[in-house]
Design a protein around this motif. Structure first.
Motif, PDB file in Angstrom:
ATOM      1  N   PHE A 105      44.378  21.445   1.001  1.00  0.00           N
ATOM      2  CA  PHE A 105      45.376  20.755   1.816  1.00  0.00           C
ATOM      3  C   PHE A 105      44.898  20.666   3.264  1.00  0.00           C
ATOM      4  CE2 PHE A 105      49.107  20.648   4.565  1.00  0.00           C
ATOM      5  CZ  PHE A 105      49.776  19.547   4.047  1.00  0.00           C
ATOM      6  N   ALA A 106      44.349  21.769   3.788  1.00  0.00           N
ATOM      7  CA  ALA A 106      43.846  21.778   5.161  1.00  0.00           C
ATOM      8  C   ALA A 106      42.684  20.804   5.327  1.00  0.00           C
ATOM      9  CB  ALA A 106      43.425  23.187   5.568  1.00  0.00           C
ATOM     10  N   ASP A 107      41.760  20.795   4.364  1.00  0.00           N
ATOM     11  CA  ASP A 107      40.629  19.859   4.416  1.00  0.00           C
ATOM     12  C   ASP A 107      41.128  18.423   4.475  1.00  0.00           C
ATOM     13  OD1 ASP A 107      38.795  21.920   4.347  1.00  0.00           O
ATOM     14  OD2 ASP A 107      38.226  21.606   2.246  1.00  0.00           O
ATOM     15  N   ARG A 108      42.087  18.120   3.620  1.00  0.00           N
ATOM     16  CA  ARG A 108      42.620  16.748   3.583  1.00  0.00           C
ATOM     17  C   ARG A 108      43.321  16.409   4.896  1.00  0.00           C
ATOM     18  NH1 ARG A 108      43.691  12.958  -0.560  1.00  0.00           N
ATOM     19  NH2 ARG A 108      45.352  11.539   0.050  1.00  0.00           N
ATOM     20  N   SER A 109      44.077  17.357   5.434  1.00  0.00           N
ATOM     21  CA  SER A 109      44.784  17.127   6.701  1.00  0.00           C
ATOM     22  C   SER A 109      43.812  16.864   7.844  1.00  0.00           C
ATOM     23  CB  SER A 109      45.660  18.329   7.049  1.00  0.00           C
ATOM     24  OG  SER A 109      46.673  18.492   6.089  1.00  0.00           O
ATOM     25  N   MET A 110      42.647  17.545   7.794  1.00  0.00           N
ATOM     26  CA  MET A 110      41.635  17.376   8.842  1.00  0.00           C
ATOM     27  C   MET A 110      40.647  16.267   8.505  1.00  0.00           C
ATOM     28  SD  MET A 110      40.884  21.345   9.923  1.00  0.00           S
ATOM     29  CE  MET A 110      40.138  21.730   8.348  1.00  0.00           C
ATOM     30  N   LYS A 111      40.959  15.524   7.407  1.00  0.00           N
ATOM     31  CA  LYS A 111      40.102  14.424   6.950  1.00  0.00           C
ATOM     32  C   LYS A 111      38.664  14.887   6.687  1.00  0.00           C
ATOM     33  CE  LYS A 111      42.884  10.858   9.260  1.00  0.00           C
ATOM     34  NZ  LYS A 111      44.054  11.165   8.586  1.00  0.00           N
ATOM     35  N   GLN A 112      38.558  16.088   6.112  1.00  0.00           N
ATOM     36  CA  GLN A 112      37.270  16.651   5.725  1.00  0.00           C
ATOM     37  C   GLN A 112      37.090  16.483   4.229  1.00  0.00           C
ATOM     38  OE1 GLN A 112      35.030  18.097   7.877  1.00  0.00           O
ATOM     39  NE2 GLN A 112      36.431  17.543   9.527  1.00  0.00           N
ATOM     40  N   PRO A 113      35.879  16.200   3.783  1.00  0.00           N
ATOM     41  CA  PRO A 113      35.653  16.114   2.329  1.00  0.00           C
ATOM     42  C   PRO A 113      35.719  17.512   1.708  1.00  0.00           C
ATOM     43  CG  PRO A 113      33.582  15.924   3.494  1.00  0.00           C
ATOM     44  CD  PRO A 113      34.662  15.940   4.546  1.00  0.00           C
ATOM     45  N   HIS A 114      36.092  17.561   0.445  1.00  0.00           N
ATOM     46  CA  HIS A 114      36.119  18.835  -0.267  1.00  0.00           C
ATOM     47  C   HIS A 114      34.689  19.202  -0.645  1.00  0.00           C
ATOM     48  CE1 HIS A 114      40.377  18.412  -0.259  1.00  0.00           C
ATOM     49  NE2 HIS A 114      40.407  17.469  -1.170  1.00  0.00           N
ATOM     50  N   GLU A 115      34.303  20.424  -0.353  1.00  0.00           N
ATOM     51  CA  GLU A 115      32.950  20.869  -0.645  1.00  0.00           C
ATOM     52  C   GLU A 115      32.790  21.127  -2.151  1.00  0.00           C
ATOM     53  OE1 GLU A 115      31.385  23.684   2.403  1.00  0.00           O
ATOM     54  OE2 GLU A 115      33.426  23.449   3.197  1.00  0.00           O
ATOM     55  N   ALA A 116      31.616  20.853  -2.656  1.00  0.00           N
ATOM     56  CA  ALA A 116      31.335  20.975  -4.091  1.00  0.00           C
ATOM     57  C   ALA A 116      31.629  22.378  -4.605  1.00  0.00           C
ATOM     58  CB  ALA A 116      29.882  20.604  -4.376  1.00  0.00           C
ATOM     59  N   GLU A 117      31.341  23.396  -3.801  1.00  0.00           N
ATOM     60  CA  GLU A 117      31.587  24.774  -4.231  1.00  0.00           C
ATOM     61  C   GLU A 117      33.078  25.043  -4.439  1.00  0.00           C
ATOM     62  OE1 GLU A 117      27.809  24.707  -1.787  1.00  0.00           O
ATOM     63  OE2 GLU A 117      29.828  23.931  -1.519  1.00  0.00           O
ATOM     64  N   LEU A 118      33.912  24.395  -3.652  1.00  0.00           N
ATOM     65  CA  LEU A 118      35.352  24.563  -3.811  1.00  0.00           C
ATOM     66  C   LEU A 118      35.852  23.833  -5.050  1.00  0.00           C
ATOM     67  CD1 LEU A 118      36.573  24.281  -0.116  1.00  0.00           C
ATOM     68  CD2 LEU A 118      36.195  26.342  -1.485  1.00  0.00           C
ATOM     69  N   ILE A 119      35.284  22.684  -5.315  1.00  0.00           N
ATOM     70  CA  ILE A 119      35.666  21.948  -6.528  1.00  0.00           C
ATOM     71  C   ILE A 119      35.270  22.753  -7.759  1.00  0.00           C
ATOM     72  CG2 ILE A 119      35.203  19.865  -7.888  1.00  0.00           C
ATOM     73  CD1 ILE A 119      34.978  18.411  -5.132  1.00  0.00           C
ATOM     74  N   HIS A 120      34.078  23.327  -7.728  1.00  0.00           N
ATOM     75  CA  HIS A 120      33.628  24.164  -8.841  1.00  0.00           C
ATOM     76  C   HIS A 120      34.552  25.374  -9.010  1.00  0.00           C
ATOM     77  CE1 HIS A 120      31.128  26.452 -11.563  1.00  0.00           C
ATOM     78  NE2 HIS A 120      31.164  27.463 -10.709  1.00  0.00           N
ATOM     79  N   ALA A 121      34.887  26.039  -7.919  1.00  0.00           N
ATOM     80  CA  ALA A 121      35.795  27.190  -7.993  1.00  0.00           C
ATOM     81  C   ALA A 121      37.141  26.757  -8.565  1.00  0.00           C
ATOM     82  CB  ALA A 121      35.964  27.821  -6.612  1.00  0.00           C
ATOM     83  N   GLY A 122      37.626  25.603  -8.150  1.00  0.00           N
ATOM     84  CA  GLY A 122      38.898  25.097  -8.669  1.00  0.00           C
ATOM     85  C   GLY A 122      38.848  24.860 -10.164  1.00  0.00           C
TER      86      GLY A 122
END
Length: 132
Positions: A105-122
């Protein structure tokens, strides 16, 4: 811990105190809370990983990482590693999911892309849940 700040208001983080906390049972319990007041470096991430070893700190204490947006100050790789370690604990998936949700949510609010490591963890976190 929260009072150790430099004159410009930034937290300087007393790494010696935090290192000592790992060996002190009472302080170790609060290590995730203490880390919300400091910047993260390799030693800090290592301390949190050691705290996640079974029998050290209840995984629920890591919910505090959302305070002060601590999880936003971590790299995706470091946070992803911590989230995956949480999965080794009972209720770890719930705690990890809550932290990841706030980070995405914070990444999206700051218009930052989601990092691959976070997608993998998810993806790994979601595998822990049973959907009916």
């Amino acid at each position: 811990m929260f009072g150790f700040t430099s004159q410009d208001g930034r937290h300087r983080g007393d790494t010696e105190l935090l290192d000592a906390a790992v060996d002190h049972p009472t302080l170790l319990f609060f290590l995730p809370v203490l880390h919300t007041a400091v910047e993260f470096d390799a030693r800090g991430i290592d301390r949190l990983k050691r705290a996640l070893r079974p029998g050290n700190v209840p995984v629920r204490m890591f919910r505090h990482l959302v305070a002060g947006r601590a999880m936003v100050r971590m790299t995706g790789r470091d946070l992803g590693d911590l989230l995956l370690l949480m999965l080794e604990h009972p209720d770890g998936a719930k705690v990890a999911w809550g932290i990841l949700f706030k980070r995405l949510f914070a990444d999206r609010s700051m218009k930052q892309p989601h990092e691959a490591e976070l997608i993998h963890a998810g993806q790994e976190i979601l595998r822990q849940f049973k959907f009916v």
